[in-house]
Design a protein around this motif. Structure first.
Motif, PDB file in Angstrom:
ATOM      1  N   THR A 138     111.041 -55.148 -28.995  1.00 32.64           N
ATOM      2  CA  THR A 138     109.884 -55.672 -29.716  1.00 32.64           C
ATOM      3  C   THR A 138     110.283 -56.185 -31.089  1.00 32.64           C
ATOM      4  O   THR A 138     109.725 -57.168 -31.581  1.00 32.64           O
ATOM      5  CB  THR A 138     108.808 -54.579 -29.867  1.00 32.64           C
ATOM      6  OG1 THR A 138     108.428 -54.118 -28.572  1.00 32.64           O
ATOM      7  CG2 THR A 138     107.575 -55.114 -30.585  1.00 32.64           C
ATOM      8  N   GLU A 175     102.894 -54.485 -33.842  1.00 33.18           N
ATOM      9  CA  GLU A 175     104.186 -53.934 -33.439  1.00 33.18           C
ATOM     10  C   GLU A 175     104.156 -52.417 -33.420  1.00 33.18           C
ATOM     11  O   GLU A 175     103.352 -51.769 -34.082  1.00 33.18           O
ATOM     12  CB  GLU A 175     105.292 -54.414 -34.397  1.00 33.18           C
ATOM     13  CG  GLU A 175     105.359 -55.925 -34.545  1.00 33.18           C
ATOM     14  CD  GLU A 175     105.600 -56.616 -33.230  1.00 33.18           C
ATOM     15  OE1 GLU A 175     106.130 -55.964 -32.303  1.00 33.18           O
ATOM     16  OE2 GLU A 175     105.239 -57.786 -33.107  1.00 33.18           O
ATOM     17  N   ASP A 269     100.056 -54.284 -25.829  1.00 29.03           N
ATOM     18  CA  ASP A 269     101.356 -54.147 -26.476  1.00 29.03           C
ATOM     19  C   ASP A 269     102.437 -53.791 -25.461  1.00 29.03           C
ATOM     20  O   ASP A 269     103.555 -54.297 -25.535  1.00 29.03           O
ATOM     21  CB  ASP A 269     101.311 -53.054 -27.555  1.00 29.03           C
ATOM     22  CG  ASP A 269     100.266 -53.337 -28.616  1.00 29.03           C
ATOM     23  OD1 ASP A 269     100.396 -54.366 -29.297  1.00 29.03           O
ATOM     24  OD2 ASP A 269      99.327 -52.544 -28.757  1.00 29.03           O
TER      25      ASP A 269
END
Length: 511
Positions: A138, A175, A269
């Motif tokens: 990520t 994030e 996510d």
């Protein structure tokens, strides 16, 4: 003017020093945690080209590779340090890190029992290391997104710090962590604007400093933010008493209870994968948001070929340095562009009879040239050209081409099955003329297998079939044929008729 230049240099030196110090601290923290971490990565590849992808993994990563029973998937072990290289593989579409694999999973007899087992499974899986890999992965995407936004602002000739801070803060909140390993990864997938002059460099460094400050200020909020996730189930097999949706629903509910994450089917996510093939189950976490085959093409046509499939076709013919490689029906230019990127020591020609297709190919080549100039500071071009021509009468000398690679009309979206009965024989004949006798190769993709087989049988003296790869193109069962040019020289049909004429007359006179 000298005072301004001196101040600029000092500012750059300070910012560069601070950036280097931040990177060193971040890298040391992450490496101490994951420097010996070994994980299994799964990849989806074009069906039929699993062996090609496995060969590329061995060559570029030095890792052993296992081809799954489920077509279109491979698995290989890597260290976390090699994660950036994995994203640069040319033959893979999507990547995921394996949480756990069950080679012979014993399903219960009733649906209720099976779904209950899926619920219990979520809390027993080794999630720790795969989530570490997902976190590092990520950080790659986060840095890419920030670089892209800074470059877009630079292309407008200004840096909007106020608005930029708000955008960056939103990105940071998406994030998992603010501590990121500085990625040493070649970005093949974005096309940022060109940076200009020293003022832009100062702006970039200021923006970079602001981003780091935003990271620090939002660190506490980010670490405690509830992640959004979804579960995607891919199921193949006839003996299952449950559907993919049922498995994803019950397994996803258990994952939600275990991690206290929030389910979101669109703005997620983390994507958890539940791959089921007969009695084999693989649980994984996705590392790519979109397929890696979207790397070269910016101008699409009605039948644009995937770059990963184009790479597999090119590898079949084993290009050698200085080979001349031609795609006589190039469409948007996916095959020659992929070839020019990976085999830059060869010369590639993209041709088509449709001016719109040639224009798209030229624009795609231009986009690739621009990207290379930005990312690698290359001022020279690529070994590729685009030209409009007639496939049945190529403006090339006889025996001048080493390799022909093309996607032939299926007769579905382009052309028709009826026209293929005339087109295919004419194409094979013209290809046999321009291809070098004895050493020439051709890799041809078609779904109209009956028509192609008939046309090839008429050209048996010119072409020899070496290998066939069965592939799936948008739900259509197609074939990739590897042909070898025989050593027989090409004789035009009109010349054959002239040679037969006098012989026939002489025979009549004898009679």
């Amino acid at each position: 003017m000298s005072d301004v230049q001196e101040a600029t240099d000092q500012l750059l030196d300070v910012n560069l020093f601070e950036n280097q110090r931040f990177v060193k601290v971040t890298e040391s923290g992450h490496r101490s945690e994951s420097e010996h971490l070994e994980v299994t990565v799964g990849a989806t590849v074009p069906t039929g080209f699993e062996q090609t992808a496995a060969d590329e993994v061995r060559e570029k990563l030095g890792s052993s590779c296992k081809i799954s029973k489920d077509r279109g998937k491979i698995y290989f072990d890597i260290s976390v340090e090699s994660l950036a290289k994995v994203h640069c593989l040319r033959s893979v579409d999507n990547l995921f890190v394996v949480v756990q694999e069950f080679k012979d999973y014993q399903f219960k007899e009733t649906k209720e029992e099976v779904l209950k087992d899926f619920e219990d499974l979520a809390g027993k899986l080794p999630w720790t290391d795969p989530l570490k890999v997902w976190k590092i992965n990520t950080s790659f995407k986060k840095k890419k997104a920030k670089r892209k936004k800074v470059n877009q602002n630079s292309s407008k000739g200004k840096i909007n710090n106020g608005q930029g801070e708000k955008i960056d803060e939103r990105d940071v909140k998406k994030e998992f962590t603010s501590n990121a390993v500085e990625p040493h990864i070649l970005d093949y997938y974005e096309n940022p604007a060109i940076k200009e002059e020293i003022s832009t460099l100062v702006g970039d460094d200021l923006a970079s400093s602001k981003e780091e400050e935003t990271d620090e200020s939002s660190k506490e909020e980010t670490d405690h933010r509830v992640l959004k996730f979804r579960v995607t189930c891919n199921r193949a097999g006839e003996k299952h008493c449950f559907t993919s949706n049922e498995a994803a629903r019950d397994f996803g509910g258990a994952v939600q209870d275990y991690f206290k994450w929030k389910a979101d089917m669109t703005n997620f996510d983390v994507e958890v994968l539940l791959n089921i093939h007969d009695n084999e189950i693989v649980v994984g976490i996705a590392l790519t948001e979109e397929s890696l085959h979207r790397r070269n093409i910016t101008h699409f046509g009605p039948t644009t070929l995937r770059s990963t499939l184009a790479y597999g076709m090119l590898r079949l013919c084993a290009p050698q340095p200085s080979d001349i490689i031609v795609d006589p029906m190039c469409g948007t230019g996916a095959i020659p562009i992929e070839g020019a990127t990976e085999w830059s020591n060869c010369y590639h020609i993209a041709g088509d009879n449709n001016p719109l297709a040639v224009n798209r190919a030229a624009n795609n080549i231009l986009s690739l040239l621009t990207k290379n100039q930005i990312q690698e500071s290359k001022s020279w071009g690529l070994p590729i050209d685009a030209v409009q021509w007639d496939i049945c009468s190529l403006p090339l000398r006889t025996g001048s081409v080493d390799i022909i690679v093309t996607d032939m009309p299926f007769g579905k979206r382009m052309g028709s099955k009826k026209r293929n009965w005339n087109l295919y024989p004419a194409c094979l004949q013209e290809m046999s003329r321009v291809c070098r006798p004895g050493t020439g190769r051709a890799v041809l993709l078609t779904q109209d297998k009956k028509c192609f087989t008939k046309a090839l049988s008429r050209m048996g003296h010119m072409w020899r079939k070496v290998h066939t790869v069965w592939v799936n193109i948008g739900g259509l069962h197609a074939a990739v044929y590897l042909l070898k040019r025989t050593s027989q020289g090409f004789v035009h049909p009109s010349e054959q008729d002239e040679e037969k004429g006098p012989l026939g007359n002489a025979k009549n006179e004898d009679d």
